[in-house]
Enzyme design. Structure first.
Site, short mmCIF file in Angstrom:
data_model
loop_
_atom_site.label_atom_id
_atom_site.label_comp_id
_atom_site.label_asym_id
_atom_site.label_seq_id
_atom_site.Cartn_x
_atom_site.Cartn_y
_atom_site.Cartn_z
N LYS A 11 1.01 -1.31 -0.24
CA LYS A 11 0.05 -0.38 -0.03
C LYS A 11 1.05 1.33 0.06
O LYS A 11 1.52 1.41 1.13
CB LYS A 11 -0.92 0.54 1.22
N LYS A 38 -1.75 -1.45 -3.93
CA LYS A 38 -2.87 -0.69 -3.63
C LYS A 38 -2.09 1.11 -4.15
O LYS A 38 -1.17 1.04 -2.94
CB LYS A 38 -3.84 -0.43 -2.45
#
Length: 325
Positions: free
Chosen positions: A196, A249
């Site tokens: 992320k 992400k």
């Protein structure tokens, strides 16, 4: 000129193109991020995400039933909590009667077969808007992990199928896995937000949950977007600690990471096509610069082609409708 090899032969018509298509998108590829708010009968459009809504739980259940009828098999849950419930400990996150816990129960009661993956992070519950407990301007790792374990157990008790830690604290996958095993939840999976990035693409999401950081940024725990080997290291460690699925992400700007992970790991790779990606595409569509239906399917197919096993996307419902036509 005689050409024995002509690549265009396989592109001559739609039937041929369908026969040799390498990547096929289906509704089985999608998860929809779902925003839930307090109240009854509430359906609020998020201004920076046209077509995406915050819904009260009663309206969320109706929406999930429709998603299931369209062939969408999974939802990611996010809750917008009242400011009066926010503090620096995040204790509302493991309230057994909290909005998230009620939502998990209600959705599983209404659509038992749908896969429910509630978000595990403290930012919606934090007065500081950070994913962890703050002390003297520093986000504390180990103390935050203890809070995330409590949060995860409360989700498992409520009926969650998967725990989805999105916080990026070190060691949290191992701590959550051990707690699940020790408390009789060995069948509950973990989808780790393993790679992320500290991205500028998250702005509309933070509008949706009122969870923007109150000071500084998240760069001490989310990843530097200049790095790729670090992402591989994060994912491999999470798998060693017990992650069943690892997530990258954002999505489209990070497909190189998706592709590398797909080649290197033996667990499914998830991708989150985030709010900023959604908002940019919708803005271009509204200005007449892009074809809505074509760009949705192209962007999602590209993510799958890169190696994604499942895609969390705000386009899930629209894409499902298009694919079902």
């Amino acid at each position: 000129m005689i050409l024995y090899n002509r690549n265009r032969r396989l592109r001559a018509n739609q039937s041929l193109r369908d026969l040799v298509k390498e990547t096929v998108l289906t509704t089985n590829d999608f998860m929809l991020p779902v925003f839930i708010t307090e109240g009854q009968g509430v359906v609020e459009e998020i201004p920076s995400m046209p077509g995406i809504y915050r819904r009260s739980l009663d309206q969320t259940v109706k929406e999930v039933k429709e998603l299931w009828s369209l062939g969408i098999k999974a939802v990611n849950l996010y809750v917008k909590v009242s400011d009066t419930l926010k503090d620096n400990t995040g204790k509302e996150a493991w309230n057994k009667e909290g909005l998230m816990q009620q939502s998990i129960k209600a959705i599983k009661d209404a659509v038992p077969e749908i896969v429910v993956m509630p978000d595990v992070a403290l930012d919606p519950y934090s007065i500081h808007g950070h994913d962890g407990i703050v002390e003297d301007g520093k986000i504390l790792n180990d103390e935050t992990v203890e809070a995330l374990v409590k949060m995860s157990l409360s989700h498992a008790e409520a009926g969650a199928d998967f725990i989805a830690p999105s916080d990026m604290m070190d060691g949290r996958v191992l701590a959550i896995r051990e707690a699940l095993e020790q408390n009789g939840f060995s069948d509950v999976g973990i989808m780790s937000y393993a790679a992320k990035y500290a991205s500028s693409f998250y702005g509309p999401f933070r509008d949706a949950l009122d969870s923007a950081p109150g000071f500084g940024d998240k760069k001490t725990y989310q990843m530097d977007y200049a790095n790729s080997r670090e992402a591989i290291n994060e994912a491999l460690r999470d798998i060693e600690e017990g992650a069943d699925i690892v997530m990258v992400k954002p999505g489209l700007p990070y497909l190189d990471i998706v592709s590398r992970l797909h080649e290197l790991v033996d667990v499914p790779v998830a991708v989150y096509q985030v709010s900023g990606e959604y908002a940019m595409i919708k803005a271009a569509v509204q200005n007449g610069w892009l074809d809505n239906d074509k760009i949705i399917l192209e962007s999602l197919t590209c993510i799958k082609r890169a190696g994604a096993s499942l895609i969390s996307t705000y386009f899930a419902k629209e894409a499902a409708i298009l694919l079902n036509q």
